[in-house]
Design an enzyme around this catalytic site. Structure first.
Site, short mmCIF file in Angstrom:
data_model
loop_
_atom_site.label_atom_id
_atom_site.label_comp_id
_atom_site.label_asym_id
_atom_site.label_seq_id
_atom_site.Cartn_x
_atom_site.Cartn_y
_atom_site.Cartn_z
N THR A 88 22.95 39.76 -67.93
CA THR A 88 23.93 38.98 -67.16
C THR A 88 25.04 38.41 -68.03
OG1 THR A 88 22.24 38.41 -65.58
CG2 THR A 88 24.13 36.95 -65.64
N THR A 166 17.78 38.29 -69.49
CA THR A 166 16.75 37.27 -69.59
C THR A 166 15.34 37.77 -69.25
OG1 THR A 166 17.24 36.65 -67.32
CG2 THR A 166 18.25 35.33 -69.03
N ASP A 167 15.25 38.72 -68.31
CA ASP A 167 13.93 39.02 -67.74
C ASP A 167 12.88 39.33 -68.81
OD1 ASP A 167 15.13 38.66 -65.35
OD2 ASP A 167 14.89 40.71 -64.61
N LYS A 244 9.80 33.36 -70.21
CA LYS A 244 10.72 33.02 -69.11
C LYS A 244 9.88 32.40 -68.01
CE LYS A 244 14.34 34.75 -66.09
NZ LYS A 244 15.08 35.85 -65.49
N1 ASP Z 1 17.72 41.39 -64.86
C1 ASP Z 1 18.63 40.88 -65.83
C2 ASP Z 1 18.14 41.28 -67.23
O1 ASP Z 1 17.11 40.85 -67.64
C3 ASP Z 1 18.77 39.41 -65.71
C4 ASP Z 1 19.58 38.76 -66.80
O2 ASP Z 1 20.31 39.34 -67.53
O3 ASP Z 1 19.48 37.59 -66.92
O4 ASP Z 1 18.82 41.96 -67.89
#
Ligand code: ASP
Length: 427
Positions: A88, A166-167, A244
């Protein structure tokens, strides 16, 4: 709805009989003709029946101008290198689809967050790939490690910042913690939960704090991100002790069974716990990985025949995320795991145990169920997080000389290689 000159991407005001809504007009998919879609400032999409919309007023036209890349160089400031990998933090809303997509030009993220240049000189930018972290696997971790080592061994680079989704960020931070040996400088992984086009994006503070951490004396792999929902400071958290814990909050990452290394503000850093300090010498990459490892969560009544699948597919190791102190259905259960676990370990499979409690340490000796499981040969991994355990098992078994000897594997799994095992547990 009257005729309008609004096109997808325009910021508009929609008037209905009793309410007005403002937001970005989205393209209506073929399957939803007759609906007007709007992305609200909150980030949520909302649909209206076309017939009920009285007027669409364009407040701001969408501009599809390409972002011009301009990385400001300032040799008076400390040099940091960046590795952009997707997620993101390097994405923005695509008004045609209504979802977020990667930036066409990854480096243009600096356009959105120029404050980082007040603190450091971004001397190098590498983009090995652009992916969501859920699309990554061990080969991507290896790629990042190889790029990172080149940057870390450049005497002109003080530290590196890796931007990431993040995931599955905590898997990558674990992998780098094991892969980068003799670490001499800070390796900071950072993220954002909300994309650039959202007023509430958390990326700006995360990037500024990452810059401060990257020039600090913390020679560790760490995740730097919001410490709370407030936009005031971040934590620098140990790469093997993070998870997370929230789907959407800015402070999604928390240290488990440990403490952050430091509190990081955009203009200072306050140490909180012990860490390895910056040192001379070269970093080495040890990025071997055995792909045939799995993480299995135990649940009530679960049939152990799932283990036959892993045996048949020639898996070399499994991490079982067990209940409480480290239990799986025992002798008195309708589907006991004891016999099958003994059998697969006899055939050479390595079985490790973590707890699904997340906080605390495994201790199989308290209950008879635990004792019987322990007798089958399972390696109980103390307070190691399940995700870290999976990555570590793949890394340990990737070393052919260790992998051929069960005792060597056990010893390595129980050795604290990168801060993954705590001697004392913090509350
Ligand atoms: N699904 C995305 C990822 O982990 C969410 C994010 O970037 O925060 O790349």
């Amino acid at each position: 709805m009257e005729k309008t000159n609004a096109v997808p991407g325009d910021y508009v005001e929609l008037s209905l009989v009793n309410r007005d809504y403002q937001g970005m007009l989205l393209e209506t998919p073929e399957s939803e003709k007759g609906i007007v879609l709007l992305k609200l400032d909150s980030g949520y999409n909302i649909g209206f029946v076309k017939k009920e919309v009285i007027e669409v007023k364009v407040l701001k036209k969408f501009s599809e101008k390409k972002e011009e890349l301009e990385i400001k160089k300032d040799s008076g400031k400390p040099n940091v290198a960046m590795i952009i990998t997707g997620g993101t933090i390097a994405a923005r809303l695509n008004p045609r689809k209504g979802g977020v997509d990667w930036l066409d030009n990854p480096e243009s993220l600096f356009k959105f967050y120029p404050e980082i240049f007040n603190l450091v000189n971004v001397s190098k930018v590498e983009v090995p790939f652009m992916k969501a972290s859920e699309d990554m696997d061990f080969k991507d971790w290896q790629k990042i490690a190889r790029v990172a080592v080149k940057l870390l061994n450049d005497p002109n680079v003080k530290g590196i910042i890796i931007t990431h989704g993040t995931d599955f960020l905590h898997y990558t931070s674990s992998a780098l913690s094991f892969f980068l040996r003799n670490l001499n400088k800070p390796v900071v992984l950072t993220y954002s939960q909300r994309s650039i086009d959202r007023a509430s994006s958390d990326a700006n503070l995360n990037l500024q704090c990452s810059a401060i951490a990257a020039i600090s004396d913390i020679a560790e792999v760490m995740i730097v991100g919001h410490a709370s929902e407030n936009d005031d400071f971040c934590f620098a958290m140990p790469g093997t002790k993070v998870r997370k814990l929230h789907t959407s909050r800015r402070d999604a990452f928390k240290v488990i069974n440990g403490k952050p290394f430091a509190k990081v503000f955009p203009d200072k850093i306050i140490n909180v716990s012990e860490y390895n300090r910056r040192k001379k010498g070269k970093v080495k990459v040890d990025a071997v990985f055995e792909e045939k490892v799995a993480l299995v969560k135990i649940y009530p009544g679960q049939n152990p025949e799932i283990l036959d699948y892993y045996s048949k597919e020639k898996y070399k190791g499994i991490v079982l995320e067990m209940s409480g102190l480290g239990h799986a259905p025992g002798r008195r259960a309708r589907n006991s795991w004891i016999r099958k676990l003994a059998e697969i370990q006899k055939k050479g499979m390595i079985v490790c145990a973590t707890s699904q409690c997340i906080n605390g340490r495994t201790e199989p000796r308290i209950y008879s169920n635990g004792r019987e499981l322990l007798e089958t040969g399972i390696i109980y991994l103390e307070d190691m997080l399940s995700e870290t355990a999976l990555v570590k098992l793949g890394w340990v078994l990737g070393h052919k000389d260790w992998a051929k000897n069960r005792d060597a594997v056990k010893a390595k799994m129980l050795e604290n290689v990168a801060g993954e095992i705590s001697e004392r547990l913090e509350s």
